[in-house]
Scaffold this motif. Structure first.
Motif, PDB file in Angstrom:
ATOM      1  N   UNK A 120     -21.336 -21.553  24.989  1.00 36.26           N
ATOM      2  CA  UNK A 120     -19.879 -21.615  25.128  1.00 36.26           C
ATOM      3  C   UNK A 120     -19.430 -21.139  26.508  1.00 36.26           C
ATOM      4  N   UNK A 121     -20.031 -20.043  27.005  1.00 38.49           N
ATOM      5  CA  UNK A 121     -19.563 -19.449  28.262  1.00 38.49           C
ATOM      6  C   UNK A 121     -19.886 -20.295  29.483  1.00 38.49           C
ATOM      7  N   UNK A 122     -20.894 -21.204  29.371  1.00 42.44           N
ATOM      8  CA  UNK A 122     -21.262 -22.029  30.529  1.00 42.44           C
ATOM      9  C   UNK A 122     -20.866 -23.494  30.363  1.00 42.44           C
ATOM     10  N   UNK A 123     -20.279 -23.831  29.229  1.00 40.70           N
ATOM     11  CA  UNK A 123     -19.913 -25.219  28.959  1.00 40.70           C
ATOM     12  C   UNK A 123     -18.895 -25.742  29.970  1.00 40.70           C
ATOM     13  N   UNK A 124     -17.913 -24.940  30.293  1.00 39.67           N
ATOM     14  CA  UNK A 124     -16.869 -25.375  31.226  1.00 39.67           C
ATOM     15  C   UNK A 124     -17.444 -25.665  32.617  1.00 39.67           C
ATOM     16  N   UNK A 125     -18.358 -24.810  33.084  1.00 37.20           N
ATOM     17  CA  UNK A 125     -18.970 -25.024  34.396  1.00 37.20           C
ATOM     18  C   UNK A 125     -19.793 -26.296  34.400  1.00 37.20           C
ATOM     19  N   UNK A 126     -20.556 -26.520  33.324  1.00 39.98           N
ATOM     20  CA  UNK A 126     -21.340 -27.753  33.245  1.00 39.98           C
ATOM     21  C   UNK A 126     -20.435 -28.976  33.302  1.00 39.98           C
ATOM     22  N   UNK A 127     -19.340 -28.971  32.526  1.00 39.56           N
ATOM     23  CA  UNK A 127     -18.463 -30.137  32.457  1.00 39.56           C
ATOM     24  C   UNK A 127     -17.808 -30.449  33.788  1.00 39.56           C
ATOM     25  N   UNK A 128     -17.584 -29.421  34.618  1.00 39.35           N
ATOM     26  CA  UNK A 128     -16.986 -29.669  35.936  1.00 39.35           C
ATOM     27  C   UNK A 128     -17.955 -30.372  36.872  1.00 39.35           C
ATOM     28  N   UNK A 129     -19.274 -30.336  36.536  1.00 35.95           N
ATOM     29  CA  UNK A 129     -20.287 -30.950  37.387  1.00 35.95           C
ATOM     30  C   UNK A 129     -21.096 -32.024  36.658  1.00 35.95           C
ATOM     31  N   UNK A 130     -20.779 -32.297  35.420  1.00 34.40           N
ATOM     32  CA  UNK A 130     -21.569 -33.223  34.613  1.00 34.40           C
ATOM     33  C   UNK A 130     -21.631 -34.597  35.274  1.00 34.40           C
ATOM     34  N   UNK A 131     -22.840 -35.142  35.388  1.00 36.59           N
ATOM     35  CA  UNK A 131     -23.001 -36.444  36.038  1.00 36.59           C
ATOM     36  C   UNK A 131     -22.415 -37.569  35.185  1.00 36.59           C
ATOM     37  N   UNK A 132     -22.142 -37.293  33.912  1.00 31.15           N
ATOM     38  CA  UNK A 132     -21.564 -38.300  33.034  1.00 31.15           C
ATOM     39  C   UNK A 132     -20.040 -38.236  32.989  1.00 31.15           C
ATOM     40  N   UNK A 133     -19.433 -37.264  33.689  1.00 30.41           N
ATOM     41  CA  UNK A 133     -17.979 -37.177  33.645  1.00 30.41           C
ATOM     42  C   UNK A 133     -17.376 -38.454  34.257  1.00 30.41           C
ATOM     43  N   UNK A 134     -16.245 -38.918  33.746  1.00 28.54           N
ATOM     44  CA  UNK A 134     -15.676 -40.187  34.208  1.00 28.54           C
ATOM     45  C   UNK A 134     -15.172 -40.089  35.645  1.00 28.54           C
ATOM     46  N   UNK A 135     -15.104 -41.233  36.282  1.00 29.15           N
ATOM     47  CA  UNK A 135     -14.602 -41.340  37.655  1.00 29.15           C
ATOM     48  C   UNK A 135     -13.115 -41.666  37.635  1.00 29.15           C
ATOM     49  N   UNK A 136     -12.415 -41.232  38.668  1.00 29.68           N
ATOM     50  CA  UNK A 136     -11.008 -41.595  38.822  1.00 29.68           C
ATOM     51  C   UNK A 136     -10.906 -42.945  39.513  1.00 29.68           C
ATOM     52  N   UNK A 137      -9.843 -43.657  39.231  1.00 31.27           N
ATOM     53  CA  UNK A 137      -9.614 -44.960  39.846  1.00 31.27           C
ATOM     54  C   UNK A 137      -9.543 -44.800  41.363  1.00 31.27           C
ATOM     55  N   UNK A 138     -10.326 -45.580  42.132  1.00 26.56           N
ATOM     56  CA  UNK A 138     -10.336 -45.439  43.589  1.00 26.56           C
ATOM     57  C   UNK A 138      -9.188 -46.156  44.291  1.00 26.56           C
TER      58      UNK A 138
END
Length: 297
Positions: A120-138
């Motif tokens: 739980x304590x490291x989940x937020x840090x992982x999600x900020x760098x997760x390679x699967x996180x979606x991209x913003x429209x360019x």
């Protein structure tokens, strides 16, 4: 901001208050299973800050009546409990902190392909760098809030923004503007190129550098930075016996359009020089920009 992707269809659990989560190591090389982690939805509610509604991480503060809130929101409420208005002081909710420390949860981007389970304590840090996180429209011409994976964004650029799509690794573009002094209304362009099994965004626009208009062309890679570095590109503007060349590495669309532009990481042309390339009559901007993309060995 919305996240677009095809969600997995998952049968609902028999107990509406409990969800079984099987842990897997987020690595293509190896996958491991650990004992099931059972997370109660009521625990999730307890760990939700009543002010920002985000998950609370240690230190978790509480008032004398037991109402909790996260450390980020404590100064925002001026040390007053948002529920009962009692003074907060420096009381920590150690019991809730221990509950948080014992939890392991799936990444929020599980539907995008992340199979990891994180404390739980490291989940937020992982999600900020997760390679699967979606991209913003360019697309830089509007405040578009669309996000998603690369196939979704390619279709979105084509269908919703009517962006020109080209196959191939070379380009030859001509940019014309009747009044080069009106930077605020300058026409900027975005073109998407497909080559080497990847997609690239070519940007061209005008902006102010101090009091002077400046034109810039640069390339962004539709993917992560580690993949972007496997490619290079060159840009060249020429005309009236003059030539200017730029060579660089495309930036990932993880970096915002404005961040790349403001770092001048591309072919930058001062207005006076742009007018010389245009023929020197100072009445119309005519720039021909050519270039190519290649993959490094």
């Amino acid at each position: 901001m919305t996240i677009r992707n095809k969600p997995e269809v998952i049968d609902p659990p028999q107990n509406k208050d409990m969800t079984d989560i099987v842990e897997c190591v987020n690595s293509p090389a190896k996958t491991a299973l650990k004992p099931n982690v059972i997370v109660s939805s009521s625990v999730h509610k307890l760990l939700e800050c009543p002010v920002c509604l985000n998950a609370m991480y240690p230190p978790i503060h509480q008032c004398s009546n037991g109402h909790t809130l996260c450390s980020s929101c404590k100064p925002r409420v001026h040390d007053r409990c948002p529920i009962c208005r009692h003074e907060l002081g420096n009381i920590r909710c150690l019991a809730l902190e221990k509950v948080a420390a014992s939890l392991e949860l799936p990444c929020i981007y599980q539907s995008f392909g992340c199979i990891g389970i994180y404390p739980y304590h490291s989940k937020s840090k992982h999600e900020s760098q997760c390679v699967f996180r979606p991209y913003s429209c360019p697309y830089s011409g509007s405040e578009c809030t669309a996000t998603g994976d690369i196939p979704y964004l390619v279709a979105h650029l084509k269908d919703d923004h009517k962006v020109d799509m080209h196959n191939g690794s070379t380009f030859n573009h001509r940019y014309v503007k009747s009044n080069p002094h009106e930077v605020e209304n300058a026409t900027w362009m975005l073109t998407v190129f497909s080559c080497f099994g990847q997609y690239f965004c070519l940007h061209f626009e005008a902006f102010h550098l101090g009091m002077s208009p400046v034109y810039i062309a640069f390339l962004r890679f539709m993917g992560d930075d580690n993949e972007a570095k496997n490619h290079s590109y060159s840009l060249q503007v020429c005309g009236s016996g003059r030539k200017m060349t730029w060579q660089g590495v495309p930036r990932s669309i993880r970096d915002s359009h404005q961040k790349v532009r403001d770092s001048f990481d591309g072919l930058v042309i001062q207005r006076n020089m742009a007018l010389l390339f245009s023929g020197g009559d100072r009445k119309e901007l005519k720039l021909r920009v050519t270039g190519r993309i290649w993959k490094e060995q």
